[in-house]
Design an enzyme around this catalytic site. Structure first.
Site, mmCIF file in Angstrom:
data_model
loop_
_atom_site.group_PDB
_atom_site.id
_atom_site.type_symbol
_atom_site.label_atom_id
_atom_site.label_comp_id
_atom_site.label_asym_id
_atom_site.label_seq_id
_atom_site.Cartn_x
_atom_site.Cartn_y
_atom_site.Cartn_z
ATOM 1 N N LYS A 13 -60.486 65.367 -89.240
ATOM 2 C CA LYS A 13 -59.195 64.920 -89.774
ATOM 3 C C LYS A 13 -59.131 65.058 -91.291
ATOM 4 O O LYS A 13 -58.171 65.582 -91.826
ATOM 5 C CB LYS A 13 -58.965 63.441 -89.429
ATOM 6 C CG LYS A 13 -58.419 63.203 -88.057
ATOM 7 C CD LYS A 13 -57.918 61.764 -87.921
ATOM 8 C CE LYS A 13 -58.893 60.723 -88.335
ATOM 9 N NZ LYS A 13 -59.926 60.224 -87.590
ATOM 10 N N ARG A 88 -54.178 53.076 -85.531
ATOM 11 C CA ARG A 88 -55.434 53.234 -84.821
ATOM 12 C C ARG A 88 -55.452 52.441 -83.516
ATOM 13 O O ARG A 88 -56.454 52.415 -82.820
ATOM 14 C CB ARG A 88 -56.556 52.727 -85.717
ATOM 15 C CG ARG A 88 -57.650 53.739 -85.963
ATOM 16 C CD ARG A 88 -58.653 53.063 -86.872
ATOM 17 N NE ARG A 88 -59.845 53.829 -87.055
ATOM 18 C CZ ARG A 88 -60.017 54.727 -88.012
ATOM 19 N NH1 ARG A 88 -59.043 55.031 -88.823
ATOM 20 N NH2 ARG A 88 -61.186 55.318 -88.134
ATOM 21 N N ARG A 122 -73.144 64.442 -91.536
ATOM 22 C CA ARG A 122 -72.181 64.606 -92.631
ATOM 23 C C ARG A 122 -72.733 64.047 -93.947
ATOM 24 O O ARG A 122 -73.342 62.986 -93.983
ATOM 25 C CB ARG A 122 -70.894 63.852 -92.257
ATOM 26 C CG ARG A 122 -69.854 63.803 -93.365
ATOM 27 C CD ARG A 122 -68.491 63.530 -92.820
ATOM 28 N NE ARG A 122 -68.342 62.170 -92.304
ATOM 29 C CZ ARG A 122 -67.234 61.735 -91.717
ATOM 30 N NH1 ARG A 122 -66.207 62.549 -91.547
ATOM 31 N NH2 ARG A 122 -67.159 60.497 -91.267
ATOM 32 N N ARG A 152 -72.186 58.429 -95.895
ATOM 33 C CA ARG A 152 -71.371 57.220 -95.805
ATOM 34 C C ARG A 152 -72.168 56.163 -95.045
ATOM 35 O O ARG A 152 -72.795 56.472 -94.051
ATOM 36 C CB ARG A 152 -70.078 57.532 -95.031
ATOM 37 C CG ARG A 152 -68.859 57.661 -95.928
ATOM 38 C CD ARG A 152 -67.683 58.206 -95.185
ATOM 39 N NE ARG A 152 -67.290 57.410 -94.026
ATOM 40 C CZ ARG A 152 -66.223 57.682 -93.257
ATOM 41 N NH1 ARG A 152 -65.461 58.727 -93.532
ATOM 42 N NH2 ARG A 152 -65.925 56.928 -92.227
ATOM 43 N N ARG A 163 -67.952 53.169 -83.517
ATOM 44 C CA ARG A 163 -66.698 53.820 -83.913
ATOM 45 C C ARG A 163 -66.146 54.680 -82.785
ATOM 46 O O ARG A 163 -64.948 54.712 -82.548
ATOM 47 C CB ARG A 163 -66.910 54.659 -85.173
ATOM 48 C CG ARG A 163 -67.006 53.799 -86.438
ATOM 49 C CD ARG A 163 -67.666 54.525 -87.580
ATOM 50 N NE ARG A 163 -66.950 55.722 -88.012
ATOM 51 C CZ ARG A 163 -67.513 56.703 -88.719
ATOM 52 N NH1 ARG A 163 -68.788 56.634 -89.048
ATOM 53 N NH2 ARG A 163 -66.795 57.733 -89.095
HETATM 54 P P1 ADP Z 1 -63.388 57.756 -89.269
HETATM 55 O O1 ADP Z 1 -62.044 58.205 -88.757
HETATM 56 O O2 ADP Z 1 -64.264 58.893 -89.643
HETATM 57 O O3 ADP Z 1 -64.074 56.764 -88.376
HETATM 58 P P2 ADP Z 1 -62.093 56.368 -91.545
HETATM 59 O O4 ADP Z 1 -62.458 56.780 -92.908
HETATM 60 O O5 ADP Z 1 -60.743 56.722 -91.032
HETATM 61 O O6 ADP Z 1 -63.245 56.962 -90.612
HETATM 62 O O7 ADP Z 1 -62.258 54.793 -91.378
HETATM 63 C C1 ADP Z 1 -63.426 54.129 -91.748
HETATM 64 C C2 ADP Z 1 -63.351 52.660 -91.327
HETATM 65 O O8 ADP Z 1 -62.245 52.008 -92.004
HETATM 66 C C3 ADP Z 1 -63.076 52.405 -89.855
HETATM 67 O O9 ADP Z 1 -64.257 52.443 -89.078
HETATM 68 C C4 ADP Z 1 -62.443 51.009 -89.891
HETATM 69 O O10 ADP Z 1 -63.417 50.006 -90.062
HETATM 70 C C5 ADP Z 1 -61.612 51.049 -91.160
HETATM 71 N N1 ADP Z 1 -60.225 51.503 -90.873
HETATM 72 C C6 ADP Z 1 -59.658 52.683 -91.262
HETATM 73 N N2 ADP Z 1 -58.385 52.774 -90.809
HETATM 74 C C7 ADP Z 1 -58.135 51.638 -90.108
HETATM 75 C C8 ADP Z 1 -57.019 51.122 -89.378
HETATM 76 N N3 ADP Z 1 -55.867 51.813 -89.250
HETATM 77 N N4 ADP Z 1 -57.132 49.904 -88.779
HETATM 78 C C9 ADP Z 1 -58.257 49.188 -88.896
HETATM 79 N N5 ADP Z 1 -59.360 49.608 -89.538
HETATM 80 C C10 ADP Z 1 -59.314 50.813 -90.160
#
Ligand code: ADP
Ligand code: ZN
Length: 210
Positions: A13, A88, A122, A152, A163
């Site tokens: 993404k 999400r 990554r 990360r 996740r």
């Molecule tokens: P990825 O899609 O690679 O898991 P992101 O960078 O999108 O990683 O998100 C990292 C973390 O941030 C998630 O695991 C969550 O804890 C938090 N997060 C991100 N977006 C949301 C959301 N829309 N609602 C709740 N938590 C979120």
């Protein structure tokens, strides 16, 4: 044009998001990036978010929805944006429907078997670039800006497992949610290069961008 990007962690993404934002002149809003910036700066939101992001759980909906709702009122968001990492879950999507107008939801579809290796391998740079260890040949700095690469904290196996589980149980149902609204488009991101995936995406978005 207002877009939602949907896809499992590791689907690519982030990589596609910067290409799309660039070409279609859309503001890129990543909730993950917003939380990471808050954590780095030690804000109240950061303190709250850290325990969730570190364990791979979702930050509470009220907090996340409020952040996005506010961000969408800024001037720079009035000419089209791309949401990356939000919504999400179904609740967040329902809230979004109340304060924004979504035109299209792009689902980046990847075989589940590829995800664990993609994420755990990554390495990222503070400038936003990301790499996979298999192509770094031992390099520890960013080819784009020279910055030091790091992993990360949530890109480690235990957290990635959580996740992926969270994605399956809470986020994947959004595919049907947007399908039912007639807004879903999908591309497959397999072994092919990010550029090939982007080509498929352009074919779709060129139609909307008129
Ligand atoms: P990825 O899609 O690679 O898991 P992101 O960078 O999108 O990683 O998100 C990292 C973390 O941030 C998630 O695991 C969550 O804890 C938090 N997060 C991100 N977006 C949301 C959301 N829309 N609602 C709740 N938590 C979120
Ligand atoms: Zn860099």
């Amino acid at each position: 044009m207002n877009i939602i990007l949907l896809g499992a962690p590791g689907a690519g993404k982030g990589t596609q998001a910067s290409k799309i934002a660039n070409k279609y002149k859309l503001l890129h809003i990543s909730t993950g990036d917003i939380f990471r910036a808050n954590i780095k700066n030690g804000t109240e939101i950061g303190k709250l978010a850290k325990s969730y992001t570190d364990s791979g759980k979702l930050v509470p909906d009220e907090v996340t929805c409020e952040i996005v709702k506010d961000r969408l009122t800024w001037d720079d968001a009035q000419h089209g944006y791309m949401l990356d990492g939000f919504p999400r879950n179904i609740y967040q999507a329902q809230q979004l429907d109340k304060f924004a107008k979504v035109d299209v939801c792009l689902n980046i579809d990847v075989d589940e078997s590829l995800l664990m290796d993609r994420i755990c391998g990554r390495r990222v740079c503070a400038c936003g670039e990301s790499y996979h260890v298999s192509t770094l040949n031992g390099a520890t700095t960013c080819a784009k800006c020279g910055g030091k690469l790091y992993q990360r904290p949530d890109d480690v196996p235990e957290t990635v497992k959580t996740r992926l589980d969270t994605y399956k149980s809470q986020t994947a149902p959004l595919i049907d949610y947007y399908k039912a609204q007639g807004k879903l488009v999908s591309v497959k991101s397999g072994e092919g290069s990010p550029d090939l995936v982007f080509e498929q995406i352009c074919k779709i978005f060129d139609k909307y961008d008129k």
